[in-house]
Design a protein around this motif. Structure first.
Motif, PDB file in Angstrom:
ATOM      1  N   LYS A  81       0.808  -1.222   0.000  1.00  0.00           N
ATOM      2  CA  LYS A  81       0.000   0.000   0.000  1.00  0.00           C
ATOM      3  C   LYS A  81       0.838   1.267   0.000  1.00  0.00           C
ATOM      4  CE  LYS A  81      -4.423  -1.259   2.145  1.00  0.00           C
ATOM      5  NZ  LYS A  81      -5.364  -0.939   3.237  1.00  0.00           N
ATOM      6  N   THR A  95      -5.797   3.813   3.381  1.00  0.00           N
ATOM      7  CA  THR A  95      -5.925   4.039   1.947  1.00  0.00           C
ATOM      8  C   THR A  95      -4.604   3.779   1.242  1.00  0.00           C
ATOM      9  OG1 THR A  95      -7.593   5.738   2.348  1.00  0.00           O
ATOM     10  CG2 THR A  95      -6.518   5.766   0.207  1.00  0.00           C
ATOM     11  N   ARG A  96      -4.665   3.085   0.125  1.00  0.00           N
ATOM     12  CA  ARG A  96      -3.482   2.897  -0.721  1.00  0.00           C
ATOM     13  C   ARG A  96      -2.951   4.264  -1.138  1.00  0.00           C
ATOM     14  NH1 ARG A  96      -1.287  -1.053  -3.908  1.00  0.00           N
ATOM     15  NH2 ARG A  96      -2.822  -2.535  -3.125  1.00  0.00           N
ATOM     16  N   LYS A 152     -11.340  -0.425  -5.206  1.00  0.00           N
ATOM     17  CA  LYS A 152     -10.776  -0.314  -3.870  1.00  0.00           C
ATOM     18  C   LYS A 152     -11.719   0.371  -2.893  1.00  0.00           C
ATOM     19  CE  LYS A 152      -6.900  -2.393  -4.482  1.00  0.00           C
ATOM     20  NZ  LYS A 152      -6.614  -3.640  -3.747  1.00  0.00           N
TER      21      LYS A 152
END
Length: 391
Positions: free
Chosen positions: A61, A80-81, A232
């Motif tokens: 990530k 969150t990536r 995602k």
């Protein structure tokens, strides 16, 4: 790992333990713990090994930043990536004459505010959990962003979004029973989130991709983000003008917005197109149909057929060799006739169990194919496609 153990990790002694734990990555856990225990107590040994393991997992990530960052298991899972966080930061800052002042109402380990701070924003961040807040604060310092980020322990409901240019919120989507898909079970609950949004000049709320449409506030733009073909997350934006539904593909940065295009239904053509999941979630299949000049095989199924080979990032294209009503016996016979022994099976709108079908087909051969199980005009069908076409 508790707060005391984490704080000890930040001391010079703790940093040495963490460095040694990182060097033991991949080693037998018992052997690694035994080696560290020769120098460090049990609590610090456990904290260092846990953190080293989380950093290893976090590379997917956070890339190289993971080597300097700190994590909790739940914080890493929900974070969150970096590519998605950077995309949101660009959207938040791109239309502003100067970087906005942002309040991050449920900051977690800080994945989003790190991207915002790097984009020039000044961020005030809060989290209800003291350990998580400490981890977030340490991440800002570790990445040299401490002068742009202030982290404190507070309830999101206490935040005053009207005092900032932008509200960002990522409510926790886990309960004591695990991950939840019900916005009313988010933390903070959905009514609290909506109250914060209603008082903000601009807002961005991160939500699960499967959020029911009825929970999307009126006037908000809903954006679904796909990274390398996998959806995602979704984000709800307020204070913007323009589209109400948007799909975004990363890392390419392609964006598709609602135009009102309606997908026609028609006969099967030479190709079948599988729209990206972000376009499907955003109800933009009609727009994808328009791009490829295609039509739906079934009015309720998101498979598109067409006669022309159109390259688009919004759909994978397969060349059709056969299409027939679903019958295990006929499908097995056809695959044997074609000497097909390796198949990729996809399905949408089909009740067939993929793994059981794979076993029942008893494949044997050197050729490959893509099998699509679906409905065509409400009839269970199977489409056999050649492999090797561009995505």
């Amino acid at each position: 790992m508790d707060l005391d153990a984490f704080n000890e990790l930040l001391t010079p002694r703790g940093q040495r333990a963490l460095s040694e734990a990182g060097a033991l990555a991949g080693a037998d856990p018992v052997a690694a713990a035994t080696k560290l225990r020769r120098t460090y107590d049990a609590a610090l040994t456990s904290a260092a090994l846990t953190q080293a393991g989380l950093r290893e997992r976090a590379r997917a990530k956070f890339g190289a930043d993971a080597e300097r960052m700190y994590f909790t298991p739940h914080g890493l899972e929900q974070s969150t990536r970096v590519e998605v966080a950077e995309h949101r930061a660009r959207r938040l800052t791109g239309s502003q004459p100067s970087p906005p002042r942002v309040v991050d109402a449920c900051c977690g380990i800080g994945g989003d505010f790190l991207a915002l701070a790097r984009a020039g924003c000044t961020v005030t961040a809060v989290d209800t959990d003291p350990l998580t807040a400490a981890v977030a604060r340490a991440n800002a310092e570790a990445l040299g962003l401490g002068d742009r980020v202030t982290v404190s322990v507070a309830d999101a409901a206490e935040v005053r979004p009207e005092d900032y240019d932008v509200l960002f919120a990522d409510p926790a989507r886990r309960t004591s029973r695990g991950r939840t898909f019900d916005p009313m079970a988010y933390s903070p609950p959905w009514p609290v989130v909506l109250d914060l949004v209603s008082r903000a000049a601009r807002a961005c709320v991160k939500v699960a991709p499967g959020i029911p449409y009825e929970f999307i506030p009126g006037g908000a733009e809903a954006e679904w983000v796909s990274y390398k073909g996998e959806v995602k997350e979704a984000a709800l934006w307020t204070g913007l003008q323009g589209a109400t539904r948007r799909a975004t593909l990363l890392p390419g940065g392609h964006t598709l917005t609602a135009t009102g295009a309606e997908a026609p239904v028609g006969p099967i053509g030479r190709y079948v197109y599988e729209p990206d999941g972000a376009a499907i979630r955003a109800h933009l299949v009609g727009e994808v149909c328009e791009i490829v000049g295609g039509r739906l095989l079934d009015p309720l199924i998101a498979y598109i057929t067409g006669d022309d080979a159109i390259d688009t990032p919004w759909a994978r294209r397969y060349e059709i060799s056969d299409a027939l009503p679903f019958s295990l016996k006929k499908l097995r016979a056809l695959l044997r006739e074609r000497k097909i022994g390796n198949v990729t099976i996809k399905k949408r709108g089909s009740a067939v169990d993929i793994e059981r079908l794979r076993s029942d087909l008893r494949l044997n051969g050197e050729e490959s194919a893509v099998i699509i199980l679906t409905r065509i005009l409400d009839k269970p069908s199977v489409i056999i496609c050649n492999t090797g076409l561009p995505a």
